[in-house]
Design an enzyme around this catalytic site. Structure first.
Site, PDB file in Angstrom:
ATOM      1  N   ALA A 184     -54.554 -81.453  46.276  1.00 41.81           N
ATOM      2  CA  ALA A 184     -55.706 -82.329  46.060  1.00 41.81           C
ATOM      3  C   ALA A 184     -55.571 -83.636  46.824  1.00 41.81           C
ATOM      4  O   ALA A 184     -56.503 -84.413  46.860  1.00 41.81           O
ATOM      5  CB  ALA A 184     -55.892 -82.612  44.578  1.00 41.81           C
ATOM      6  N   PHE A 224     -56.506 -83.769  40.235  1.00 37.96           N
ATOM      7  CA  PHE A 224     -56.269 -85.193  39.964  1.00 37.96           C
ATOM      8  C   PHE A 224     -57.437 -85.884  39.276  1.00 37.96           C
ATOM      9  O   PHE A 224     -58.239 -85.248  38.598  1.00 37.96           O
ATOM     10  CB  PHE A 224     -55.906 -85.925  41.263  1.00 37.96           C
ATOM     11  N   ARG A 241     -57.183 -73.074  39.681  1.00 36.48           N
ATOM     12  CA  ARG A 241     -56.370 -72.920  40.891  1.00 36.48           C
ATOM     13  C   ARG A 241     -55.076 -72.181  40.573  1.00 36.48           C
ATOM     14  O   ARG A 241     -54.583 -72.234  39.448  1.00 36.48           O
ATOM     15  CB  ARG A 241     -56.037 -74.300  41.465  1.00 36.48           C
ATOM     16  N   THR A 292     -55.952 -77.582  30.464  1.00 34.05           N
ATOM     17  CA  THR A 292     -56.026 -77.181  29.057  1.00 34.05           C
ATOM     18  C   THR A 292     -57.461 -77.302  28.540  1.00 34.05           C
ATOM     19  O   THR A 292     -57.960 -76.417  27.835  1.00 34.05           O
ATOM     20  CB  THR A 292     -55.069 -78.074  28.231  1.00 34.05           C
ATOM     21  N   LYS A 307     -42.288 -80.199  37.885  1.00 32.99           N
ATOM     22  CA  LYS A 307     -43.631 -79.970  37.391  1.00 32.99           C
ATOM     23  C   LYS A 307     -43.637 -78.758  36.462  1.00 32.99           C
ATOM     24  O   LYS A 307     -42.968 -77.772  36.703  1.00 32.99           O
ATOM     25  CB  LYS A 307     -44.555 -79.700  38.572  1.00 32.99           C
ATOM     26  N   LYS A 340     -56.281 -81.620  31.788  1.00 30.10           N
ATOM     27  CA  LYS A 340     -57.493 -81.170  32.473  1.00 30.10           C
ATOM     28  C   LYS A 340     -57.602 -79.638  32.450  1.00 30.10           C
ATOM     29  O   LYS A 340     -58.645 -79.082  32.081  1.00 30.10           O
ATOM     30  CB  LYS A 340     -57.474 -81.682  33.920  1.00 30.10           C
ATOM     31  N   TRP A 358     -55.927 -77.664  22.049  1.00 34.24           N
ATOM     32  CA  TRP A 358     -54.481 -77.480  22.179  1.00 34.24           C
ATOM     33  C   TRP A 358     -53.914 -76.934  20.867  1.00 34.24           C
ATOM     34  O   TRP A 358     -53.105 -76.022  20.860  1.00 34.24           O
ATOM     35  CB  TRP A 358     -53.827 -78.826  22.551  1.00 34.24           C
ATOM     36  N   PHE A 400     -54.541 -85.837  20.470  1.00 35.13           N
ATOM     37  CA  PHE A 400     -53.109 -85.755  20.180  1.00 35.13           C
ATOM     38  C   PHE A 400     -52.899 -86.134  18.723  1.00 35.13           C
ATOM     39  O   PHE A 400     -53.667 -86.927  18.174  1.00 35.13           O
ATOM     40  CB  PHE A 400     -52.324 -86.723  21.073  1.00 35.13           C
TER      41      PHE A 400
END
Lengths: 558, 558
Positions: B275, B303, B96, B75, B107, B73, B411, B383
Site C-alpha cells: 500500500a 493502511f 488481499r 477483522t 507481522k 480493518k 471480534w 475492545f
C-alpha cells in the site's frame, strides 16, 4: 509419415479425475489433497498407515552417457510403467519434478514424450504443486536469518568470510552467480561476496528427497552447516533456530504428488535434485509410498548410469534401505552412433560400424551395474531411422555382457510398444535374482570411497587431489562425517571428467577441484572439473516464444 | 475472563467444502479449481459468462491512521461481511493475500482475528495457492532476460547504468536491498549495481491486481519500462519478448481465490500489492467477480484512509470503472487515545480527554472521504477496556461531521456483533446516495494532481519538489503519460510525511524524494520521505519460534 507433437498428444489425453487414479492404488479420496482435478498430494496419515505392508519390486531406469541425440530415459520409464500395467501388473512410476528455470532457457519438458507421457504436462513444467517454490522459500529464509543474525550483533561469532550458505532462485540467471550483498550503508548490514544457485541445486532439495518424514526433515535441516567461525568450528542451521520455520514452509511439499500417464496409470512425481551437485533421484517418500501401493515401481535416476545409477545405489538406496530388483539401461541406435563418432547431422544414415564403435559405452555400463548385484536389461528406445542391422549390433554387444536387449516402441505406440520389455522385467523381478549391495561400505575412508568410484565405475587410473582437499576430507572424518557416502559431481557426457571423451575411455585421471559437506542431506559432494550450480540463458531463450495463443493454450513451452 | 487465541478459534472452525461456499454464490463445482478442500480458484470461463449481469453494491472498509494499538480493518471487513449475511443479505468479502516474508519477521497474519476470521488461516499466511510465487517467478524471469540480453550483445542498446527493473523475493532480507551482480568474470556478464525488493512491491503484483483479463495482463506486462538507452529512450518488457512467458507464468495466478469466513460465508482473497509503493487493493478481477455474484461486496484498502482509500478511489475505482456505495471507516478507542498522545502501556486506563484529543484524526478522514461523494459510517471496533464515556466521545465527533458511529463486537461475537453496522450499511447502499467521483480528473497535470492530493487530503501547505523532479514529470507528460493517476508513497502513520505527527496536523510540507513511472500498472509513483521496498527482520524474527508441534500443528506463526 507425420507425427503429432508431444503437446498435441498431451492435449488429446483422456485424463481421469485424480481420485480414480488414486483408487487404482487403493488410496481413498479423503487421503488425496487435490490441486486442480488432475494433481493431488497423498496425505501424511495415509502414508503412515502403510508402514506394515510389504514392498513391491523396485525397477530402476538408467541410461548410457547422454548425447545430443537423446536417449529417452523418462519416456522409457513411463512406457515401461504403462507396459507393466498392460500385461496385468499393478505398477506405478516415480519421476522427478521439473525445474522451472530451464524451461525458459532451452531444455524441453520433463514429462516424457510421444505416447509415453505424464500429464498434465503444462503444469508439471510450470509451478506444479508449488514444491520447488516452497524449497526456494525455505532456503532463502535461512539465508536471510544468517545475515540478520550478523546484523544484530553476531552472537554466534559467524566468520562473514566463511558463510557457505548461498541463496537460490528457480531461474537461469547467470548475473546472480557471483554477487556482493549488503551495500548501501549501515542499515543494510555487512557487505560480503556470495551468490545464488538454481533451486534444484539446493541442499534443502536434497534433504526433502532423502527425508523419511517431517521429523526426519527437520532434523536434517537442523544439521545443515551454514558457516564457520574463525576457529573453523561449524555453525548449524539449528543454531539460528531456522529449522522449525523451514519445516513449516516445507510441510506440504513433503507430501508426494500423484498424477497420471496418458494411459491413466498412476505416476508419483516428487522432488528433483540436480544430478550433478546432488543425487538426482525423486523423493524417498514417493518411492517408498509407491512400493507399498504397487507390486512394481519403476523409477529413474539422473543422467548416465555412471553418475545417476551409482548415486541411486550408493546414496538413495543405502540411506533409505531400498534394494532395486532390476535395472533397465536405456540406449538408442542414434546415441550409440554418436558415441561411435558420428556427427548429429548424419544420424539418420545407417552406419553399422559406428554403432559397433559406440557400443563399448553401453557394455561398460552393463558391467558396472552388475557390480551392484542387480540384473540388467537393455531397452533400445526405437527411432524410425533405426535399421535392423544397427539394432542387431546393440543386441549382440549386450548379449556378450550377458544382458538381453529389447526393442521398445512406446514413443510411437504407448504400452503396446513395451510389452516385451515389461514381460521380461517382471520375470526378472519375480525371480528375485538381485543381490543388491552398494559399491562401498560406510566404514571405508572418504578418499578411498572416491577412489573406488573413480576406478571401478569410471575406469580411471587415479584420483588427483591436492593436500588441502585430502586434509579437508580427513578433518571431516575426525569430526564424525567419515561414514557418509560420496556424491560425485562430474560431467554427465563421459565416464571421464572430459565431456568430449565419449565411448569407454581408459587411462584417464579424475581431478578433484573442491569438496563440500552436505551435512543435512548426508553426503560429501566431490566436484570434478567444471560444475555449474546456476545455468545461464541462451542467446534466444525459449521464453521469447512462450505465450498463450488465441485459444488460451500455452505455446512454445516444449 | 479469558479469550481463545486466533489460531485456536481458527482450528475449531467448522469449515465447509469449498464447493458448498461456491454454491452460495451460484458457482458450479465445475468452475472451481480446487486447491485442497478449502481453497479454490474461479475459472476464467465462468467469470467471462457473468459479463452481462448487474453489479451488487460496493462497500469499502478503510481506517484512521494506523497506530501500534491496532484498528482491525481486516477483522471489521470480515465481521461486516458476516453481519450482512446474518441479516439475510447475499454478501461476499474481498481481501488481499498475505505476504510470506513478513510472517517470519514480526507481522501477524492477514486473515482477521477473533471470531471474524477467514480460514484456512495457516495456508493464507504461507504459500496459499501460489499466486505470489508466480509473481516472483514472472518478475525474475524478466530480470534474467534483461541481463541475458546485455550478455549476448545488447542489440537493444540498454544503458547498463539505467536498468530500472530490479529483482524480487518474498522474504524480509535487507542484505539484498543493494547488491552488485555479475561478478566473477566474463561468463557471468557485466557487473552492475542493483537490488531486490519484496514481492508485494513488484510492479507485476500491481499489474495483476489491475488487469481485467489475461489479454489486458499481457498488454500491461509488455508496457513495463525496464531500462533506458543512453539517449533516455525507454526499453519496454515487450522489446525483450518477455511478456508472453510472464503471462504463461501468471495464468493461474490471475484467477481469484475463494475461501470462507468462520461463519462459512464466501471470501475472495486475491492479490496484495504494497500500500505504500503500489495501490494496496485486492485484485480488480476478484472485486468485479464478487460484484456479479453478490448483492453486497465488502472490500478493504491498505493502511489509513489518506493513503489506502485515496488510492482505492483514484486508482482502482477510476481504472476499473468501479464506484463505491458506502465507506466504513474503522476506529478504536485505543487508537484515538494514541492519536491523543497516550503511550501504548497506558491504553487500558480510561482517558476521555485523550480520546477527544485524538478524534481530529477521525473527523478529518470523514471529511476527506466525503470529497469522493460517498457516504461514511464509522465502525468502532470494540475492545473490552473501552468505556461508555470514551465511546460517546467518538460518536459525538463523528456526528459533528454528519457521520454515524456504530460500536461493533465482531471480534468477540462474530456476526452477532455487527448486526447494527450491517443494517445501517445496507440501508445506505440501498438508498443509492453515493455520487462517486475521483478527486482529480485525468487531464490535470501530474504535478497538479500531486498538489491536489497533498492539499485536499493531507491538508499540507505545499509540495516541495526540485527542478529535476518537475522536469521528469513534464517529460512523462510529453511522452504521453500525463493522463495517469498518482500513486502516493508516504508513511501510513500520519497525514504528513513525518510518522510522528499524529492527529490532524496542518501547516506541513510534502517533500518529494523521487518519482517513478509504472507504465504497466498505469500510475506514477511519488515517493515522499523514507520508503522501504525491502523490509528487514527484527533481532529475534518470528521464524525462530515457528515450528510444528507434536500434533503436527503449526505454532508461532500468528
Amino acid at each position: 509419415m507425420s507425427y503429432k507433437s508431444d503437446i498435441e498428444i498431451a492435449r488429446e489425453a483422456k485424463k481421469k479425475p485424480i481420485q480414480e487414479i488414486g483408487a487404482k492404488l487403493g488410496i481413498d479420496a479423503e487421503h488425496l489433497l487435490p490441486y486442480g482435478r488432475d494433481k493431488a498430494k497423498v496425505s501424511q496419515e495415509f502414508i503412515e498407515s502403510l508402514k506394515d505392508r510389504e514392498d513391491g519390486k523396485l525397477i530402476l531406469v538408467t541410461a548410457i552417457n547422454p548425447t545430443p541425440a537423446g536417449e529417452g530415459k523418462t519416456t522409457t520409464t513411463v512406457g515401461l510403467g504403462d507396459g507393466l500395467n498392460r500385461i496385468g501388473k499393478k505398477a506405478a512410476i516415480c519421476l522427478r519434478e521439473a525445474s522451472l528455470g530451464p524451461c525458459f532457457g532451452m531444455k524441453g519438458g520433463a514429462a516424457g514424450g510421444g505416447y509415453a507421457q505424464v500429464v498434465p504436462m503444462e503444469d508439471m513444467n510450470l509451478h506444479f504443486t508449488g514444491d520447488f517454490h516452497a524449497i526456494t522459500s525455505a532456503h532463502n529464509l535461512l539465508a536471510a536469518m544468517i545475515d540478520n543474525h550478523i546484523y544484530w550483533g553476531n552472537e554466534l561469532g559467524i566468520d562473514e568470510r566463511r558463510v557457505t550458505w548461498r541463496r537460490v532462485v528457480d531461474m537461469n540467471d547467470r548475473a546472480l552467480r557471483d554477487i556482493v550483498t549488503s551495500l548501501g550503508g549501515v542499515a543494510n548490514g555487512f557487505p560480503r561476496q556470495t551468490g545464488f544457485d538454481i533451486t534444484v541445486a539446493s541442499e534443502v532439495m536434497a534433504i526433502l528427497c532423502l527425508a523419511t518424514d517431517l521429523k526426519d526433515l527437520q532434523k536434517r535441516l537442523g544439521d545443515i552447516i551454514v558457516a564457520y567461525r574463525r576457529d573453523r568450528s561449524p555453525i548449524y542451521c539449528r543454531d539460528l533456530k531456522a529449522d522449525g520455520a523451514m519445516t513449516v514452509l516445507l510441510k506440504d511439499a513433503m507430501q508426494p504428488n500423484l498424477v497420471q500417464t496418458l494411459e491413466n496409470n498412476p505416476a508419483f512425481v516428487h522432488g528433483g535434485p540436480f544430478a550433478n551437485i546432488a543425487h538426482g533421484c525423486n523423493s524417498v517418500t514417493a518411492t517408498k509410498t509407491a512400493l507399498k501401493l504397487a507390486d512394481y515401481v519403476v523409477t529413474e535416476a539422473g543422467f548416465g548410469a555412471d553418475l545417476g545409477a551409482e548415486k541411486f545405489m550408493d546414496i538413495k538406496c543405502r540411506k533409505a534401505g531400498l534394494a532395486p530388483d532390476v535395472v533397465v539401461l536405456v540406449a538408442t541406435v542414434r546415441a550409440m552412433k554418436m558415441n561411435g563418432g558420428v556427427a548429429k547431422a548424419d544420424l539418420d544414415k545407417e552406419n553399422v560400424a559406428a554403432v559397433a564403435d559406440g557400443c563399448p559405452n553401453l557394455t561398460r555400463h552393463i558391467a558396472n551395474l552388475k557390480l551392484f548385484g542387480v540384473p540388467v536389461v537393455v531397452a533400445i528406445n526405437h527411432f524410425v531411422t533405426d535399421t535392423d542391422a544397427e539394432i542387431q549390433v546393440i543386441k549382440d554387444s549386450a548379449a556378450a555382457q550377458g544382458a538381453e536387449a529389447i526393442v521398445c516402441r512406446h514413443w510411437e505406440l504407448g504400452s503396446e510398444g513395451t510389452v516385451e520389455l515389461a514381460t521380461r522385467v517382471a520375470e526378472l523381478a519375480d525371480a528375485k535374482v538381485a543381490q543388491f549391495a552398494p559399491l562401498y561400505g560406510d566404514d571405508m575412508g572418504l578418499f578411498e570411497k572416491i577412489e573406488t568410484i573413480a576406478k571401478r565405475i569410471y575406469h580411471a587410473d587415479e584420483v588427483l587431489a591436492d593436500k588441502k582437499i585430502r586434509d579437508q576430507l580427513r578433518a571431516w572424518e575426525a569430526a564424525g562425517y567419515g561414514h557418509l557416502p560420496i556424491c560425485m559431481a562430474k560431467t554427465q557426457y563421459s565416464f571421464s571428467t572430459d565431456p568430449n571423451l565419449r565411448g569407454a575411455p581408459t587411462g584417464h585421471s579424475v581431478p578433484i577441484r573442491e569438496v563440500r559437506l552436505s551435512a543435512g542431506a548426508g553426503f560429501v559432494v566431490v566436484i570434478c572439473g567444471e560444475i555449474m550450480t546456476m545455468p545461464g540463458l541462451p542467446r534466444h531463450p525459449a521464453a521469447e516464444t512462450i505465450g498463450l495463443n488465441d485459444l488460451g493454450y500455452i505455446e512454445g513451452l516444449f
